[in-house]
Design a protein around this motif. Structure first.
Motif: not given
Lengths: 454, 454
Positions: A303-304, A306, A326, A437-441, A443-444
Motif C-alpha cells: 500500500t505504500r 514502490k 519499502l 505509521e511511518y511518516p512519508r519521509e 519511507i522515501e
C-alpha cells in the motif's frame, strides 16, 4: 446439527499445484543478477536444486505434486474449512464467515506446505544438508520437520535475540532433529566478521540469511531454502486455496471476498491464486472473487511501497526482484509485534496488485490483536499474530455488511495458531504495544537506497 | 493414496455419553463424608450443580449430551483417528498403530470435553462464576475456554510457582477472559493464612484446590469444577472412545489393545470405557479388547498403591473416595516432569482394575520422553508429556509384536500436544531429567496417613 467444519477425505488432497504465472496478463519479470542481467539457473543452482529452479521459472499452469510429498501432506492435510458461526453471531452480521485453518500442521502454520517439497526435491538431488535462517522460528520449525521426514540434516541460523527470547521454538526444532545456531555464529565468515565487530551483536534476519547462504554456497552437499517470497514457495502454498475451493463445494457456498495476511506473500498467494484462476477465466459465478492482501500498517509494502527492482535480503546478496518494496534496508519499528516484517511483497503478488487484479489493505497493530482476541473468544482457537491481520480485515468487512445488510460470504486464511506467540499477546494485554505509521519521509529515505537497476 | 486420517462428519458427534457404572459387576462405592457416612447430594450441592451430582451418582448406561454442548464440541470435534504408518515403518513392526488425537481442541488437550458440559450445567443452574485450581495450566485453560463460551466468569487459582514459570498458559487463559490468581492469594482465608505463615509460599495444588473450594462454598453465585477423578468427568470424556469406535468402523479395523495415560483417570476412562462396554457384552469379535492404563513409575497409584478410602485432595477437605492411592499427602519427586502427578486413580478406574477388568503398567520418565521424540520425528506432532506415557507403552507393545511376528492392532490416546511443555523437553534434551522409583518404605510411609475409614 448443522456441520461447521468441512473436512475433505485424504483422497481429495490435490494432485497438482496451481501456477499463477500461466494466467498473468503479461509474463513475470525475471530476477536480475548484480550486473543487471537476468539471473541464470546456473548462478542460482549453487544453492537451489534444479527441480526447484524449474518451478521458479515455469509458466505451466499445473505442476504435479510428487507422491512422496502428498504422503507427508497426509499427516495433517486436508486442513479444515470452518464456518465461524459463533463469530458471526457475536458480530451480529448477515455475512457468512469461513476460515481455512492451517494451524493443524505439526509446526502450527502453513509453512510446512512448502518446506516439505523443498526438502523432497533437495533429497532427490542428492543434497544431505539444508541451511536456512529463521527469525521468530516458524520457518525454522517447518524446515526442521520437513528435513526430518526426508532424512536431511537441517541447519538453522536463528537471529540471536530470538534464539535467546524464544527458547521453545528452538526446543521444537531440536525435537525434530535440527541443529540450531544463534546468528551471528562462529560457523561462517559473515558471522565471524559480525562477532569481531561486536561480540554482543543481537543478530538480524539479513545477517542470518547471509550466514545460511554462505554455508550453502560453500558446500557441495548443502543447499539453501527460503520460506516465502519466491515463485516456487507460493506455488507450493496453492494447495491451501485449492482445498478451500473443494470445501466450498462441499458447503454448497462460494466466497465473495477472500482475505489473507501478506508479508512475503506466500500465505496470501497460496490462498488467493487458485481463486484468481477462476477470475482469470471470467469468474465462477459470472463475477470475480475479491482477493484482499492484508498487511501491517507498520510494514506496508503493497500500500505504500514502490514497484521496483530491489534485493530480496537486507544486505544485497540476493538477485534483484521486481516487487513492491519499502527498500531492502527498511526495518519495521521495535514496537511492531505482529510478524509480517519483510520489506517487500513477492514478485507474483506485486505484479497482480500492480495490474489491479487483487486488492491490498494495511491494518494497525492494536486492531489486529483486538480482532485476534475477539476471534479466540468466539471460536476458541488463539490465532497467530500474522493471522490476526486477516481476521481484522474480515471482521471489518462483516461489520460493513451489518451496516448495509448485505449477506456476503467471506473467507480468510487462518495461517497458524498463536501458541508460540503468547508473549506478543502479553505485551498487548499489558498495554505495551502501540500503533505506528511511518511518516512519508522515512519511507522515501529507505527507498533512496534502491539498487541501480530499480 | 491410502487414507491415514479417519475423520467423522460432525453429524456423527455422539449424542450420549457412556456411563460405565451401568456395566460394573458390582455397584460403585459411594464417597464418604468426614463422619464416614456416604456424602449426600445436599453436602456436595454447595459447590456443584444438581445436574452434575445426578451424573456423579447415576447408573444409567446412556446419558444424553445437551444440544448446546454438542454445538460447542462442534468447534473441534470429532477429533481425528490417525494411522501412525510412519511410526510403524520406523519401528519395523507388523503391528498397526492408531492414535486418537485430542490435541486439536483450542486448549490443546482432551480437558475441554468435560469443561464444556460443566460450564453448561452450571450456567443452566444460574451460576455466574466458577472457581477452580490449575497446576501447569492445562485444566485452567480448558475451563477458561468453556466459561467464555457460556458467559460465565472463570476464576483460576494457579499454583504460584507455575504462575511465575508458565506465563504463556496464563496469557492463554487471559485471552479467553478468565481471571487468574497466583495461589496462595489474598482472595481467600486459606490463602491469607498461608501467606501469613510464609509470604514467599510457592503454592501447591492442594492449597489451590482449597482456595477455589473456599470461594465456591462461600458464594451462592459461585461453584467449583474439577478436571479429572470424579465419575461425571470421566463420563464426559467417553466421547473420545465412542468416536474412536466409529472411526475404527470407517477404517474397517478394530483394536486388540488400547493404551491411555492415567493420572486422575479421565483420559484413560474416556478412551477405554466405551471399549469396556463391548467387553462387558462378551467382546465385539468374541474376544475382549485389552485396556491398559499407563502411569508414571514415579507416581504409580494403580501398580503400587493401596485400594482404600482416601481424600481427593492433599489437605483432606474433600469427601473420601474408594480408590487406588499412594496416600493423599504423597508427592512425586521434583525430578518428575511428565505430569500425571495425582496421588490416586479415579474410583471407577480403580474398581475396574481391582476386579481385573483392565490392566495397568508404570513406565519410567526418560523412556516416555524418548518415545515422545521418536513419535514426533515419525508423525510430526510433538506430544504432551502425559501422552508420551501412552506412546511408550504402545511402542513397547509394537516392539513385542516385532519379536513375535503378531500383527496386532494398537490404539493409544494422544491426549494433547506439547506446545506448552517444551521446557520439559528442554530438561530432557539437557540431560536434567532422571528416572525415579519410590522405595517401598516411602510409599508405605505415606500410606500410614490414610484416613480412619480407609
Amino acid at each position: 446439527m448443522e456441520s461447521l467444519r468441512f473436512v475433505l477425505p485424504q483422497s481429495e488432497i490435490p494432485t497438482h499445484w496451481y501456477n499463477v504465472a500461466a494466467d498473468l496478463p503479461s509474463p513475470p519479470l525475471p530476477p536480475l543478477g548484480p550486473d543487471g542481467k537476468p539471473a541464470t539457473p546456473e548462478q542460482m543452482g549453487v544453492i537451489f536444486p534444479m527441480a526447484i529452479l524449474e518451478q521458479e521459472m515455469s509458466t505451466e499452469r499445473w505442476i504435479p505434486i510428487p507422491q512422496e510429498v502428498r504422503e507427508i501432506y497426509r499427516l495433517w492435510r486436508p486442513s479444515p474449512l470452518v464456518r465461524a458461526a459463533r463469530l458471526e453471531a457475536m458480530l451480529g452480521t448477515p455475512a457468512k464467515i469461513y476460515y481455512k485453518y492451517e494451524g493443524v500442521s505439526p509446526a502450527g502454520s502453513h509453512k510446512p506446505n512448502t518446506a516439505v517439497p523443498q526438502a523432497y526435491y533437495n533429497r532427490q538431488a542428492g543434497i544431505r544438508r539444508i541451511a536456512t535462517e529463521t527469525g521468530a522460528g516458524q520457518w525454522g520449525c517447518s524446515l526442521a520437520l520437513a528435513c526430518q521426514m526426508f532424512g536431511i540434516e537441517a541447519r538453522v541460523y536463528m537471529v540471536k535475540v530470538s534464539y535467546e527470547q524464544k527458547p521453545y521454538r528452538r526446543s521444537m526444532m531440536r525435537a525434530w532433529g535440527a541443529e540450531i545456531f544463534a546468528s551471528p555464529s562462529a560457523m561462517t565468515q559473515t558471522g565471524r566478521e559480525a562477532l569481531a565487530r561486536d561480540p554482543d551483536h543481537p543478530g538480524s534476519l539479513g545477517l542470518a540469511i547471509s550466514e545460511a547462504v554462505e554455508e550453502a554456497a560453500s558446500r557441495a552437499d548443502t543447499n539453501y531454502a527460503l520460506g516465502s517470497v519466491l515463485n516456487h514457495v507460493i506455488l507450493h502454498q496453492t494447495i491451501i486455496g485449492q482445498e478451500a475451493k473443494k470445501q466450498f463445494e462441499m458447503a454448497d457456498d462460494w466466497p465473495d471476498v477472500v482475505f489473507a495476511p501478506c508479508g512475503g506473500g506466500s500465505s496470501f498467494g497460496g490462498m488467493a491464486f487458485p481463486f484468481f484462476a477462476d477470475n482469470a477465466a471470467g469468474g465462477r459465478n459470472g463475477k470475480p472473487v475479491r482477493l484482499v492482501a492484508v498487511e501491517p500498517a507498520s510494514c506496508p509494502s503493497l500500500t505504500r511501497g514502490k514497484y521496483a527492482y530491489d534485493y530480496g535480503d537486507s544486505s544485497g546478496f540476493t538477485p534483484m526482484m521486481k516487487m513492491f518494496t519499502l527498500g531492502h534496508d527498511f526495518t519495521p519499528p521495535g514496537i511492531h509485534a505482529g510478524g509480517l516484517r519483510y520489506h517487500g511483497a513477492s514478485p507474483l503478488v506485486s505484479q497482480l496488485y500492480r495490474e489491479g487484479l487483487i486488492e491490498a489493505v494495511a491494518v494497525p497493530q492494536l486492531a489486529t490483536f483486538e480482532a485476534g482476541v475477539t476471534f479466540a473468544r468466539a471460536e476458541g482457537v488463539i490465532p497467530a499474530p500474522e493471522s490476526c491481520h486477516a481476521i481484522r480485515a474480515a471482521i471489518d468487512e462483516a461489520l460493513r455488511c451489518k451496516q448495509t445488510g448485505e449477506p456476503r460470504t467471506l473467507l480468510f486464511n487462518l495461517t497458524g495458531h498463536g501458541h508460540f506467540d503468547m508473549s506478543s499477546y502479553d505485551r498487548y494485554f499489558a498495554g505495551e504495544l502501540e500503533d505506528f505509521e511511518y511518516p512519508r519521509e522515512a519511507i522515501e529515505e529507505s527507498l533512496r537506497h534502491l539498487p541501480d537497476f530499480a
